[in-house]
Design an enzyme around this catalytic site. Structure first.
Site, mmCIF file in Angstrom:
data_model
loop_
_atom_site.group_PDB
_atom_site.id
_atom_site.type_symbol
_atom_site.label_atom_id
_atom_site.label_comp_id
_atom_site.label_asym_id
_atom_site.label_seq_id
_atom_site.Cartn_x
_atom_site.Cartn_y
_atom_site.Cartn_z
ATOM 1 N N ASN A 1 -6.118 11.954 0.277
ATOM 2 C CA ASN A 1 -5.241 11.403 1.011
ATOM 3 C C ASN A 1 -6.022 10.476 2.088
ATOM 4 O O ASN A 1 -7.330 10.593 2.321
ATOM 5 C CB ASN A 1 -4.319 11.804 1.740
ATOM 6 C CG ASN A 1 -3.013 11.050 2.142
ATOM 7 O OD1 ASN A 1 -2.559 10.488 1.851
ATOM 8 N ND2 ASN A 1 -2.833 11.479 3.589
ATOM 9 N N LYS A 2 -5.344 9.289 2.975
ATOM 10 C CA LYS A 2 -6.129 8.762 4.004
ATOM 11 C C LYS A 2 -7.104 9.328 4.972
ATOM 12 O O LYS A 2 -6.878 10.600 5.126
ATOM 13 C CB LYS A 2 -4.934 8.116 4.849
ATOM 14 C CG LYS A 2 -5.157 7.203 5.985
ATOM 15 C CD LYS A 2 -6.003 5.893 5.549
ATOM 16 C CE LYS A 2 -5.280 5.075 4.384
ATOM 17 N NZ LYS A 2 -6.088 4.216 3.668
ATOM 18 N N GLN B 1 -2.285 1.988 9.993
ATOM 19 C CA GLN B 1 -1.024 2.111 9.370
ATOM 20 C C GLN B 1 0.189 2.655 10.000
ATOM 21 O O GLN B 1 1.370 2.720 10.061
ATOM 22 C CB GLN B 1 -1.233 2.825 7.911
ATOM 23 C CG GLN B 1 -1.888 1.779 6.751
ATOM 24 C CD GLN B 1 -3.356 2.021 6.937
ATOM 25 O OE1 GLN B 1 -3.859 2.601 7.925
ATOM 26 N NE2 GLN B 1 -4.044 1.696 5.794
ATOM 27 N N ARG C 1 -8.000 -0.457 -6.808
ATOM 28 C CA ARG C 1 -8.112 0.635 -5.904
ATOM 29 C C ARG C 1 -8.411 1.968 -6.864
ATOM 30 O O ARG C 1 -7.519 2.201 -7.657
ATOM 31 C CB ARG C 1 -6.955 0.766 -5.153
ATOM 32 C CG ARG C 1 -6.739 -0.463 -4.133
ATOM 33 C CD ARG C 1 -6.074 -0.223 -2.935
ATOM 34 N NE ARG C 1 -6.591 0.592 -2.027
ATOM 35 C CZ ARG C 1 -6.060 1.285 -0.905
ATOM 36 N NH1 ARG C 1 -4.803 1.026 -0.665
ATOM 37 N NH2 ARG C 1 -6.771 1.816 -0.018
ATOM 38 N N ASP D 1 -2.689 10.625 -1.956
ATOM 39 C CA ASP D 1 -3.094 9.511 -2.927
ATOM 40 C C ASP D 1 -3.335 10.008 -4.415
ATOM 41 O O ASP D 1 -3.317 9.205 -5.449
ATOM 42 C CB ASP D 1 -4.032 8.831 -2.554
ATOM 43 C CG ASP D 1 -3.593 7.751 -1.448
ATOM 44 O OD1 ASP D 1 -3.487 8.161 -0.290
ATOM 45 O OD2 ASP D 1 -3.157 6.701 -1.821
ATOM 46 N N ARG E 1 0.976 -1.134 0.154
ATOM 47 C CA ARG E 1 -0.027 0.067 -0.046
ATOM 48 C C ARG E 1 1.055 1.195 0.071
ATOM 49 O O ARG E 1 2.223 1.132 0.060
ATOM 50 C CB ARG E 1 -1.227 -0.005 1.173
ATOM 51 C CG ARG E 1 -0.689 -0.779 2.418
ATOM 52 C CD ARG E 1 0.523 -0.172 3.284
ATOM 53 N NE ARG E 1 0.143 1.381 3.410
ATOM 54 C CZ ARG E 1 1.137 2.229 3.592
ATOM 55 N NH1 ARG E 1 2.578 1.861 3.656
ATOM 56 N NH2 ARG E 1 1.081 3.505 3.892
ATOM 57 N N GLY E 2 0.216 2.277 -0.038
ATOM 58 C CA GLY E 2 1.056 3.791 -0.305
ATOM 59 C C GLY E 2 1.083 3.804 -1.741
ATOM 60 O O GLY E 2 1.405 3.049 -2.573
ATOM 61 N N ALA E 3 0.771 4.997 -2.346
ATOM 62 C CA ALA E 3 0.330 5.280 -3.524
ATOM 63 C C ALA E 3 1.744 4.833 -4.548
ATOM 64 O O ALA E 3 1.578 4.144 -5.486
ATOM 65 C CB ALA E 3 0.048 6.632 -3.743
#
Lengths: 368, 368
Positions: free
Chosen positions: B267-268, B216, B109, B257, B66-68
C-alpha cells in the site's frame, strides 16, 4: 568522494564555501547581527540584517534562524541590540532594557531551552555591569554573546569528536530535520558527528528525511550535505520505516531542542517516530546536543512544553494551498522521545550512555 | 455531527454532493469515460474526458485517477475505448486491439493488481465475443466494464458493512492516503468502513495523514471527510507516531494495492510505518480491500513489484522546487506491510482475521 585529503582522522574538518549561519558585523556599539535567511534556502542565499530586538524576535519566530543552538546565539546578540538602544541610559533603565529584550526574545519559541539559557547569560552580565561606564558595559554584554557563539563552535567540534566513533565504518545514516551548520554557529550537532566521521575516513551515506511541514531536511540538510559533497539521498518522512526495513540504515542520529533530567528528548516532530522504528528494527538511535540543551528542572518529557504552530505550515507550506480550507489541522512542532529509546546522547562533554538520570547528572552536573 | 438522521444502524449511507470519481457517458459505441481530475483537488473540481486508450493511460499514469479499485474500473473502460476504435474490424484485428489496449493500460502502474485483473476481464469478454456482430461484441465488452464498476460499488458497501463493527463506538481513527470515494466507484474501502460506522451512530474522529509526496490525504481524504461532515484532523505523516503516543488513536485503517497469498500487503508508502507503530502502541491495524486486490500468485510481499516514481514528486511537488537541484531522491510509491502486523483484512466477502494463508484461501479461494 573519499579522496585522500579526507581519510586521516587528524585532518581538519571540511571547510566548504557555506555562508555563515549568523555573524555579528561591526563594533559592539554600532554593529548588527547578520543572519542567513533559512526560509529562502535552498533556492536563494539571502541575508537578513537585524538591528533591533524585534528584528531578531521576528527572525526566530518565522524560522529565518532555527536550530536550538543557533537560536540561542542569535538571541544572545538580540539582547545586545536591545542594550545598544539604551547605551547611555541610567543603570536602572539599562537593566530594564536587558530584561525587556530577554523577555521579548524568550517569548518567541517555547520548546528549545538554549534560547532561555543564552538570553539569561547576557542579561546577567548586563545586570552585573549596569553601573559601569556605557562603553564598557555594552562591550561586556557583547563579549558574553560572542563567547556563547565561540563556545557553540567549539561545542560542535567536540560533539563531532565524541560522536564519530559511534558511526559505522561504512553504511547508511538516517537523520531528520537539520542539526548541522545551519542550526549552530559551527558544524552542527548530529551533522557534526557525520562530518567528523567522514573526515576520519568513514564511508557514510546519509538518508535525509524531508521533515514536513517546513522541509528543513529537504531544504537545509540536503543543501549542507551537497555543499560538503557527502553522499545523500532524500526521502519523504513516511519512507523512513521502509528504508530501515530494506536494510539501508545502520544508525540514526538527530539533534535535540530540550532534554529533561531523565533523558527524555524533545526534538522536531517525527523524531519519536524514528526512535520507535529504530527500536523495532534494532538500529541504534543517537541524539547529539550541547549540554545547554539539558533542562534539569524538568523531571521528564511530560514537563516539556511543546510548541504548536500554525495550520498554514501544513496546508499552505509550498506557496499554494494543498488542503481544503476548512480542514482542522494539528501541527505540533516537536515530539518527545523517551530516554529508553535513545542509545546515547552525544554532548561536547562526552557521550551519555545508557541514557539514565545518574549518567546525565554526572556529565551535565549543575552547570547547566 | 451526529444528528438524528445518522444514528440508526439501518440508515442509508450518507449521500453528499460529491461528484462521481468516474462515469461512462453516452452509449457503448460513441460514449466516453469522464474522470474527476484528482490532481486538481481540492482547489478545483475539473473533469477529464477520455475518448482514447491513451487518454486513460495518461490519466492513470499521472494520477488523475488513482486508488486501486478506481484504476481497475477506469482501465476496464479504457479497453472499451480501444475497441470502439476498431468497432467494425475483423475478429483478429478486434482481438489484437483488445490485447493492445489491455497491454498499454497494464503498463501504466506496476503495483496495484486490480488494474491487471480488470483489463483482463474485459479482454477475455472481447475475445469470446470477437466473432459476434460489431454492435453486440462492443456492447458485451462495455457491459463487462460496467459490471466491474457496479461490482465495485457493491463491494464498497459490503466492506463498510463488514468493517463497521470493528470500529470503536467512540474514538480516533487514523488513515493514510485516500481509500475512499475517490479511490473507487463507490464509497471506498477504508473510508467506507468509517462511513458505515458513522452511519451506524458511532462517534469517530478521523486523523488524516497528509501522505507525502502527493498529499492524497490532505487533498483528497480531507476533502471527502469535509463533504460528508465527518470530524477530521489533518497531520503530517511523521506526527502519526505522536498522536498514537498521545492516546488520540484507537484504530488504524488503510486500503491496499496488492495483497500476497500470505497476507503481506503493498500500500502507499508510509503504511508499513503505521503498522509497525500500531503494533508498538497496541493499536489494531486493519486493511480494507476488495478480493480483487489479492494476488495469490505471489507467495509473500517480497514478490510484489514496488513502483518507484519520479524524484520531482518529492522535490517539486508543490509547484516550486523545495530541495537542491542535485540531491538524489528515493521515491518508492508503496511499501509492504507484513501480514503479522495486520489485525484483519476487511473484504467484501468478510473479514480475514487472523491474517494467515489458510484464512485467506478460505475467503478469497481461487476466484481471484
Amino acid at each position: 568522494m573519499n579522496d585522500a585529503s579526507r581519510t586521516s582522522p587528524d585532518s581538519p574538518p571540511l571547510s566548504p564555501s557555506v555562508p555563515p549561519t549568523l555573524q555579528w558585523l561591526g563594533t559592539p556599539h554600532t554593529g548588527y547581527l547578520r543572519l542567513l535567511d533559512q526560509t529562502q534556502l535552498p533556492l536563494q542565499c539571502r541575508f537578513r540584517d537585524c538591528r533591533r530586538v524585534e528584528d531578531v524576535a521576528e527572525a526566530i519566530r518565522s524560522l529565518r534562524v532555527r536550530g536550538a543552538p543557533a537560536i540561542g546565539v542569535a538571541a544572545a546578540y538580540g539582547v545586545v541590540l536591545g542594550l545598544q538602544a539604551v547605551r547611555k541610559a541610567h543603570a536602572d533603565a539599562w537593566r530594564s532594557a536587558a530584561d525587556a529584550a530577554a523577555e521579548r526574545l524568550a517569548a518567541t519559541r517555547p520548546t528549545a531551552v538554549n534560547l532561555f539559557w543564552a538570553v539569561d547569560r547576557v542579561r546577567k552580565v548586563a545586570h552585573d555591569a549596569a553601573a559601569s561606564p556605557p562603553d564598557e558595559r555594552l562591550q561586556r554584554a557583547w563579549h558574553e554573546a560572542k563567547t556563547i557563539e565561540e563556545e557553540d563552535r567549539a561545542m560542535c567540534a567536540a560533539i563531532g569528536r565524541h560522536g564519530r566513533d559511534l558511526m559505522p565504518d561504512r553504511g547508511g545514516v538516517l537523520t531528520h530535520c537539520n542539526a548541522g551548520s545551519l542550526a549552530t554557529a559551527g558544524d552542527g550537532t548530529a551533522l557534526a558527528v557525520i562530518y567528523a566521521a567522514v573526515a576520519a575516513g568513514k564511508q557514510l551515506h546519509v538518508y535525509v528525511d524531508e521533515t514536513r511541514p517546513l522541509l528543513q531536511g529537504a531544504r537545509l540538510t540536503a543543501w549542507e550535505l551537497l555543499q560538503r559533497e557527502i553522499p545523500a539521498t532524500l526521502i519523504v518522512d513516511s519512507a523512513a520505516a521502509w528504508v530501515m526495513q530494506e536494510g539501508r540504515v545502520q544508525v540514526i542520529i538527530t539533534g535535540a531542542d530540550r532534554i529533561a533530567a531523565n533523558g527524555d528528548t524533545a526534538n522536531k516532530i517525527g523524531t519519536y517516530m524514528l526512535a520507535q522504528l529504530a527500536h523495532t528494527h534494532a538500529i541504534p538511535f543517537y541524539v547529539a546536543a550541547p549540554s545547554s540543551t539539558f533542562d534539569l528542572t524538568r523531571n521528564d518529557g511530560r514537563d516539556i512544553p511543546i510548541e504548536r504552530r500554525a495550520a498554514e505550515e501544513v496546508t499552505e507550506g509550498f506557496g499554494r494551498r494543498t488542503a481544503p480550507r476548512d480542514i482542522d489541522v494539528y501541527n505540533p512542532a516537536f515530539d518527545v522521545t523517551p530516554a529508553e529509546l535513545i542509545r546515547g546522547i552525544i554532548t561536547e562533554r562526552g557521550v551519555i550512555s545508557p541514557v539514565e538520570p545518574e549518567n546525565i547528572r554526572q556529565v551535565i552536573g549543575q552547570s547547566s
